[in-house]
Design an enzyme around this catalytic site. Structure first.
Site, PDB file in Angstrom:
ATOM      1  CD1 TRP A 123      -1.700  -2.306   2.125  1.00 45.86           C
ATOM      2  CD2 TRP A 123      -2.654  -1.765   0.179  1.00 45.86           C
ATOM      3  NE1 TRP A 123      -2.523  -3.341   1.762  1.00 45.86           N
ATOM      4  CE2 TRP A 123      -3.115  -3.045   0.569  1.00 45.86           C
ATOM      5  CE3 TRP A 123      -3.123  -1.223  -1.020  1.00 45.86           C
ATOM      6  CZ2 TRP A 123      -4.024  -3.781  -0.187  1.00 45.86           C
ATOM      7  CZ3 TRP A 123      -4.030  -1.963  -1.777  1.00 45.86           C
ATOM      8  CH2 TRP A 123      -4.460  -3.213  -1.365  1.00 45.86           C
ATOM      9  CG  ASP A 174      -3.800   3.552   4.260  1.00 42.74           C
ATOM     10  OD1 ASP A 174      -4.853   3.339   4.886  1.00 42.74           O
ATOM     11  OD2 ASP A 174      -3.466   2.913   3.239  1.00 42.74           O
ATOM     12  CE  LYS A 206      -8.554  -3.713   4.981  1.00 42.66           C
ATOM     13  NZ  LYS A 206      -8.180  -4.845   4.135  1.00 42.66           N
TER      14      LYS A 206
END
Length: 373
Positions: free
Chosen positions: A114, A184, A208
């Protein structure tokens, strides 16, 4: 009880052990409440999905979610909470588009896939650089704070707080001084208390720990909104969404409703301190099996970088891994395959994954080792 009622009861009892990395497990209590309210929300004769996003009823839902997030995360008054769309992936572009000018530098700490995706997007707008990277070690650890040397004139510093693919997590965040720290937090937000004041921006996809996919939470310092580049498309400016309380266009109304209910569930379960304690206990069950297996199971992450959300490990051969995953699937475990880019196994133990599921996995791992040594 009707036959239909018996079927529903059986379905509830036989819910799988869901270790999916995302979209992930949601609290059963939240799902059951949503089921009850699905057709008639608060006596309106409509589903929350049918409500106008301009209605007073939905505005109440929307603002309740914001209020709960502020309270649980102890968000200071000089921050704005935005509910956007496009996931973290759109934030990879929006952040440099708003805060990184041509020729200007921004520091990216590379800890996994990511981070790689984020810096790739930033290169379209300015001059991002890798301030530290553990790629040569297959991203098995978080860089130490001593490895980080930022520039005083950086536009911002960017990191990924938890790495779902490699199973690593920041244990302590760097102090970047006057340079905004952007994180993030898609895969560990709301899993433990965080000092929001250390960050300029925190962003997270909801799928999540916050709710279903489709909502992206952005916690942004108000002064950054004002400093953002205004020469970008309207929908890609943070100021657009700030001025309209995230209602500039039709938001993902059902997702925001579910997010608010998940936050209510966190409140009812003792808040973030209690959630962190439970997450630590759950992860320890599985890490202990790995550590006590004499190498039968090998964790990917270094111990001081281990994630409480994503536990990554390998067995002694690919054949054993396939056999273990097949055995787990037959026993009702879902989502234990490692990411396609790294293989192996991964147990994602997000907030809504119950202790009992982690205990069952730990027991299965012990039993499998005994039968296959």
């Amino acid at each position: 009880m009707s036959i239909f009622g018996v079927i529903l009861l059986e379905q509830r009892i036989q819910r799988t052990y869901n270790f999916n990395a995302g979209p992930s497990a949601l609290p059963l209590e939240v799902l059951e409440k949503a089921q009850k309210e699905l057709v008639d929300f608060r006596g309106n004769g409509m589903s929350v999905m049918e409500l106008s996003h301009r209605s007073a009823t939905f505005e109440e839902v929307h603002n309740e979610a914001i209020s709960r997030l502020k309270n649980l995360f102890s968000i200071p008054d000089n921050y704005e909470i935005l509910f956007l769309q496009g996931g973290a992936s759109l934030q990879f572009s929006m952040i440099p588009m708003n805060f990184l000018q041509s020729g200007q530098q921004a520091a990216y700490i590379m800890t996994g896939s990511w981070s790689e995706k984020a810096i790739k997007e930033a290169k379209l707008f300015g001059e991002p650089y890798e301030v530290a990277s553990t790629k040569d070690e297959n991203y098995n650890r978080i860089p130490s704070l001593s490895e980080l040397n930022f520039h005083d004139n950086d536009a911002y510093v960017h990191l990924t707080s938890n790495n779902t693919i490699y199973g690593t997590q920041w244990q302590e965040f760097p102090d970047t001084g006057d340079v905004p720290l952007i994180a993030d937090m898609s895969s560990d937000i709301m899993s433990k208390p965080v000092d929001v004041s250390k960050f300029g921006i925190i962003y997270a996809g909801a799928q999540k720990n916050l709710g279903p996919s489709g909502v992206t939470v952005v916690i942004i310092r108000k002064d950054l909104i004002e400093k953002g580049n205004q020469q970008v498309p309207t929908m890609l400016k943070y100021s657009t969404h700030s001025k309209s309380n995230s209602l500039y266009n039709t938001p993902p109304t059902f997702g925001i409703y579910m997010l608010g209910e998940v936050l209510r569930w966190v409140e009812e379960n003792g808040g973030l301190e209690a959630i962190e304690k439970k997450n630590t206990e759950k992860a320890k069950l599985i890490y202990d099996v790995i550590d006590e297996s004499n190498g039968f199971y090998k964790g990917h992450a270094e111990k001081d970088s281990r994630s409480l959300m994503n536990i990554t490990f390998n067995l002694q051969s690919e054949e054993l891994e396939k056999k273990f995953l097949a055995e787990a699937k037959a026993r009702g475990f879902v989502g234990l395959n490692g990411h396609r880019s790294v293989g192996g196994c991964r147990a994602s133990t997000y907030n809504a994954v119950p202790y009992e599921a982690c205990k069952a996995l730990a027991d299965l791992m012990k039993e499998f080792q005994q039968a296959n040594q």
